[in-house]
Design a protein around this motif. Structure first.
Motif, PDB file in Angstrom:
ATOM      1  N   HIS A 166     -53.545  39.597  21.018  1.00 36.83           N
ATOM      2  CA  HIS A 166     -53.983  38.925  22.254  1.00 36.83           C
ATOM      3  C   HIS A 166     -52.883  38.939  23.299  1.00 36.83           C
ATOM      4  N   ARG A 190     -57.871  11.213  29.326  1.00 41.06           N
ATOM      5  CA  ARG A 190     -56.632  11.782  28.776  1.00 41.06           C
ATOM      6  C   ARG A 190     -56.161  11.053  27.522  1.00 41.06           C
ATOM      7  N   ARG A 228     -57.609  15.293  23.517  1.00 37.06           N
ATOM      8  CA  ARG A 228     -57.630  16.677  24.002  1.00 37.06           C
ATOM      9  C   ARG A 228     -58.801  17.354  23.301  1.00 37.06           C
ATOM     10  N   LEU A 229     -59.597  18.107  24.039  1.00 31.24           N
ATOM     11  CA  LEU A 229     -60.735  18.801  23.444  1.00 31.24           C
ATOM     12  C   LEU A 229     -60.225  20.086  22.793  1.00 31.24           C
ATOM     13  N   HIS A 289     -57.699  27.660  27.902  1.00 32.47           N
ATOM     14  CA  HIS A 289     -56.881  28.838  27.582  1.00 32.47           C
ATOM     15  C   HIS A 289     -55.979  29.147  28.770  1.00 32.47           C
ATOM     16  N   ARG A 290     -54.764  29.597  28.505  1.00 31.53           N
ATOM     17  CA  ARG A 290     -53.836  29.948  29.573  1.00 31.53           C
ATOM     18  C   ARG A 290     -54.363  31.111  30.399  1.00 31.53           C
ATOM     19  N   ARG A 323     -64.206  36.195  22.411  1.00 33.36           N
ATOM     20  CA  ARG A 323     -64.158  36.105  20.942  1.00 33.36           C
ATOM     21  C   ARG A 323     -64.986  34.928  20.442  1.00 33.36           C
ATOM     22  N   ARG A 360     -53.397  38.468  12.669  1.00 38.38           N
ATOM     23  CA  ARG A 360     -52.470  38.570  13.786  1.00 38.38           C
ATOM     24  C   ARG A 360     -51.209  39.324  13.393  1.00 38.38           C
TER      25      ARG A 360
HETATM   26  C1  SDX Z   1     -54.935  30.258  21.060  1.00 36.03           C
HETATM   27  O1  SDX Z   1     -52.331  32.588  24.522  1.00 36.03           O
HETATM   28  C2  SDX Z   1     -53.205  33.050  23.727  1.00 36.03           C
HETATM   29  O2  SDX Z   1     -53.718  34.159  23.913  1.00 36.03           O
HETATM   30  C3  SDX Z   1     -53.540  32.185  22.525  1.00 36.03           C
HETATM   31  C4  SDX Z   1     -54.693  32.672  21.660  1.00 36.03           C
HETATM   32  C5  SDX Z   1     -54.344  33.950  20.940  1.00 36.03           C
HETATM   33  O3  SDX Z   1     -55.279  34.673  20.546  1.00 36.03           O
HETATM   34  O4  SDX Z   1     -53.144  34.169  20.663  1.00 36.03           O
HETATM   35  O5  SDX Z   1     -55.845  32.901  22.457  1.00 36.03           O
HETATM   36  C6  SDX Z   1     -55.037  31.656  20.579  1.00 36.03           C
HETATM   37  O6  SDX Z   1     -53.903  29.649  20.934  1.00 36.03           O
HETATM   38  C7  SDX Z   1     -56.129  29.658  21.779  1.00 36.03           C
HETATM   39  C8  SDX Z   1     -55.812  28.241  22.338  1.00 36.03           C
HETATM   40  C9  SDX Z   1     -55.967  27.245  21.183  1.00 36.03           C
HETATM   41  N1  SDX Z   1     -55.506  25.893  21.624  1.00 36.03           N
HETATM   42  C10 SDX Z   1     -56.374  24.893  21.790  1.00 36.03           C
HETATM   43  O7  SDX Z   1     -57.598  24.992  21.699  1.00 36.03           O
HETATM   44  C11 SDX Z   1     -55.697  23.550  22.095  1.00 36.03           C
HETATM   45  C12 SDX Z   1     -56.437  22.864  23.253  1.00 36.03           C
HETATM   46  N2  SDX Z   1     -56.210  23.631  24.470  1.00 36.03           N
HETATM   47  C13 SDX Z   1     -55.075  23.344  25.237  1.00 36.03           C
HETATM   48  O8  SDX Z   1     -54.125  22.456  24.846  1.00 36.03           O
HETATM   49  C14 SDX Z   1     -54.811  24.215  26.446  1.00 36.03           C
HETATM   50  O9  SDX Z   1     -56.009  24.535  27.019  1.00 36.03           O
HETATM   51  C15 SDX Z   1     -53.979  25.442  26.183  1.00 36.03           C
HETATM   52  C16 SDX Z   1     -52.708  25.102  25.482  1.00 36.03           C
HETATM   53  C17 SDX Z   1     -54.759  26.412  25.361  1.00 36.03           C
HETATM   54  C18 SDX Z   1     -53.665  26.093  27.528  1.00 36.03           C
HETATM   55  O10 SDX Z   1     -52.910  25.176  28.206  1.00 36.03           O
HETATM   56  P1  SDX Z   1     -52.299  25.509  29.657  1.00 36.03           P
HETATM   57  O11 SDX Z   1     -52.619  26.888  30.089  1.00 36.03           O
HETATM   58  O12 SDX Z   1     -50.860  25.114  29.631  1.00 36.03           O
HETATM   59  O13 SDX Z   1     -53.151  24.566  30.566  1.00 36.03           O
HETATM   60  P2  SDX Z   1     -52.758  23.098  30.912  1.00 36.03           P
HETATM   61  O14 SDX Z   1     -52.365  22.354  29.678  1.00 36.03           O
HETATM   62  O15 SDX Z   1     -51.809  23.120  32.057  1.00 36.03           O
HETATM   63  O16 SDX Z   1     -54.174  22.520  31.371  1.00 36.03           O
HETATM   64  C19 SDX Z   1     -54.642  22.681  32.698  1.00 36.03           C
HETATM   65  C20 SDX Z   1     -55.500  21.437  32.930  1.00 36.03           C
HETATM   66  C21 SDX Z   1     -54.757  20.150  32.673  1.00 36.03           C
HETATM   67  O17 SDX Z   1     -55.435  19.165  33.436  1.00 36.03           O
HETATM   68  P3  SDX Z   1     -54.596  18.433  34.651  1.00 36.03           P
HETATM   69  O18 SDX Z   1     -53.382  17.781  33.981  1.00 36.03           O
HETATM   70  O19 SDX Z   1     -54.173  19.552  35.590  1.00 36.03           O
HETATM   71  O20 SDX Z   1     -55.536  17.449  35.244  1.00 36.03           O
HETATM   72  O21 SDX Z   1     -56.591  21.423  31.973  1.00 36.03           O
HETATM   73  C22 SDX Z   1     -56.442  20.301  31.098  1.00 36.03           C
HETATM   74  C23 SDX Z   1     -55.022  19.821  31.223  1.00 36.03           C
HETATM   75  O22 SDX Z   1     -54.962  18.421  30.968  1.00 36.03           O
HETATM   76  N3  SDX Z   1     -56.727  20.801  29.754  1.00 36.03           N
HETATM   77  C24 SDX Z   1     -57.447  20.145  28.850  1.00 36.03           C
HETATM   78  C25 SDX Z   1     -57.519  21.013  27.755  1.00 36.03           C
HETATM   79  N4  SDX Z   1     -56.855  22.141  28.023  1.00 36.03           N
HETATM   80  C26 SDX Z   1     -56.358  21.999  29.258  1.00 36.03           C
HETATM   81  N5  SDX Z   1     -58.007  18.926  28.866  1.00 36.03           N
HETATM   82  C27 SDX Z   1     -58.685  18.579  27.749  1.00 36.03           C
HETATM   83  N6  SDX Z   1     -58.822  19.363  26.650  1.00 36.03           N
HETATM   84  C28 SDX Z   1     -58.243  20.573  26.621  1.00 36.03           C
HETATM   85  N7  SDX Z   1     -58.369  21.348  25.551  1.00 36.03           N
END
Ligand code: SDX
Length: 444
Positions: free
Chosen positions: A249, A314, A317-318, A323-324, A332, A404
């Motif tokens: 990825h 807040r 966290r869902l 995703h970044r 997927r 991976r």
């Molecule tokens: C993987 O990078 C990759 O490619 C990873 C991956 C791979 O194949 O290698 O795709 C695999 O790791 C998938 C991601 C799995 N992680 C999760 O499902 C954990 C929950 N998701 C997050 O914590 C979050 O979405 C990330 C870590 C995945 C991405 O975080 P970012 O890009 O740093 O985004 P952010 O935290 O800055 O969020 C932006 C906004 C924020 O709101 P505000 O503070 O601006 O108001 O979105 C919110 C966050 O609070 N937010 C969420 C959220 N994810 C982001 N709010 C609630 N639930 C969430 N899951």
């Protein structure tokens, strides 16, 4: 240099040619600079020439978490986060999931082309005949507590593999690089299955060379007293598809760890151990385990509205959402959701699926998630399948690490052979004290 004179940074011709440029003016000095634009980027090093005075260090870029920084040039995986496109070496993930196998995709990622029949047969034979680990690895693993987390066991054991293959330090040797890729891809399922059996206090099951790559893994997990384990072909196929989807990825957290650690020219086993460590985190590969724990805490679909309220406040966290890169549905997740139904035909529907579908329905309609472009990612549904296959939650991230490994190795091989590779060593913005005199302890 005279004020107002434009200084043109040299575009490094070795990595593409600059056809466009930025002209920036430093308002501190009135000087302007022309920065070449190559492949939609400007080189951070081109900022260094911008100085407020002759003894100034020069400007740096500041990008914590590398939100907007390209760390390398790569031809392995392409993602378009806005349109939800994922391609391995140019092949759409949907076609590979539908028509390929994990081992064939591992070959594609590492070699850049789909294998011919002979190449695939040779590759499959090589992987199949490297699935054993040294008997001492078993002894080493028996030292873990009975309830050690399988990712902790995988992390420790993959790192230990570097001591069994000291020749792998010769990272400039194509043969050693190839053998490390084969050994890691071949042995990950074995170590993963051994850790599962260790947690259950069951004897470790040795690889069965008559079975497919996923079939052999199922055998090492579940074989009991039967003479030969016969995997259900529907589960074999489901695993193959899941592993295709998880294989690579681009520059995610764990791949960046492999590249960063690998840039010190350490052996690939140690570099991949760093990738295992990064993947372990709940924001990354650990999310699939966290999703199931979240669904368990929600308990029923009637509780979903309250949980969603907690996320918006807040307090929660869902997990499995967001995703970044993807600001659209993770392609997927779509494929996994479709395959879940096929697995559930074999295993019976996982009751938590109802809660997951309700969560998704709410989130896709709620402004909080829509405006933040939060969609289900690869981890949202995968755990439901693993749980339906009777895998314990702490094995879920191990199920991510197995496939991976081919992506990590493809990226490591590309990094090691990239003429631009240097040891990764970022700079910092120093915010601490300066020039303090030591104070004896009785005067503090
Ligand atoms: C993987 O990078 C990759 O490619 C990873 C991956 C791979 O194949 O290698 O795709 C695999 O790791 C998938 C991601 C799995 N992680 C999760 O499902 C954990 C929950 N998701 C997050 O914590 C979050 O979405 C990330 C870590 C995945 C991405 O975080 P970012 O890009 O740093 O985004 P952010 O935290 O800055 O969020 C932006 C906004 C924020 O709101 P505000 O503070 O601006 O108001 O979105 C919110 C966050 O609070 N937010 C969420 C959220 N994810 C982001 N709010 C609630 N639930 C969430 N899951």
């Amino acid at each position: 240099m005279a004020d107002g004179e434009t200084r043109k940074a040299e575009a490094d011709g070795s990595v593409g040619t600059a056809t466009e440029s930025l002209t920036v003016t430093d308002n501190r000095t009135g000087r302007t600079y022309e920065l070449p634009i190559v492949d939609g980027t400007v080189r951070a090093m081109d900022l260094r020439q911008i100085k407020a005075s002759d003894d100034d260090f020069g400007l740096m870029s500041y990008d914590p978490a590398y939100m907007n920084t390209a760390s390398c040039r790569s031809s392995i995986t392409f993602i378009d986060g806005d349109t939800g496109v994922l391609e391995y070496r140019g092949y759409p993930i949907e076609q590979l999931a539908e028509r390929s196998t994990y081992l064939e995709v591992a070959y594609l990622l590492i070699h850049g082309e789909l294998p011919t029949r002979d190449e695939l047969d040779r590759w499959t034979h090589e992987i199949t005949h490297h699935t054993y680990v040294h008997e001492n690895v078993k002894v080493f693993m028996q030292g873990f507590r009975h309830d050690a987390h399988p990712m902790g066991m995988l992390l420790g054991t993959v790192g230990a593999l570097s001591t069994f293959y000291p020749a792998a330090k010769a990272i400039q040797s194509p043969e050693e690089r190839h053998m490390a890729a084969v050994r890691l891809i071949a042995k990950m399922p074995t170590i993963a299955a051994f850790s599962y059996r260790h947690n259950l206090g069951l004897p470790y099951i040795y690889p069965d060379n008559d079975l497919s790559y996923p079939g052999n893994f199922l055998s090492m997990l579940y074989k009991m007293t039967e003479v030969k384990y016969e995997p259900d072909p529907r589960l074999e196929r489901a695993l193959d598809v899941l592993w295709i989807l998880h294989a690579d990825h681009e520059q995610n957290c764990s791949t960046s760890a492999v590249r960063g650690v690998g840039s010190s020219e350490v052996d690939p086993y140690s570099a991949v151990a760093a990738g295992v460590a990064a993947l372990y985190g709940p924001l990354h590969g650990g999310a699939n385990e966290a999703v199931l724990r979240m669904l368990e805490r929600i308990g029923s679909k009637e509780n979903v509205p309250d949980f969603i309220k907690g996320v918006k406040n807040r307090e929660e966290r869902l997990m499995g959402f967001g995703h970044r890169v993807y600001k659209n549905y993770d392609p997927r997740a779509k494929i996994i959701k479709r395959h879940a139904e096929e697995v559930f035909e074999v295993t019976g529907v996982n009751p938590k699926l109802e809660i997951a579908l309700e969560l998704e329905k709410y989130a896709l309609e709620d402004e909080y998630f829509v405006e933040r472009k939060l969609y289900p990612n690869v981890d949202f549904y995968s755990g439901l399948i693993y749980e339906a296959m009777n895998l314990p939650k702490d094995m879920f991230t191990v199920m991510f690490a197995i496939p991976r490994t081919s992506g990590w190795m493809a990226q490591w091989l590309e990094m090691v052979q990239d003429s631009e590779t240097k040891i990764a060593r970022p700079r910092q913005v120093y915010t601490g004290e300066r020039g303090r005199d030591y104070v004896p302890i009785d005067r503090r």
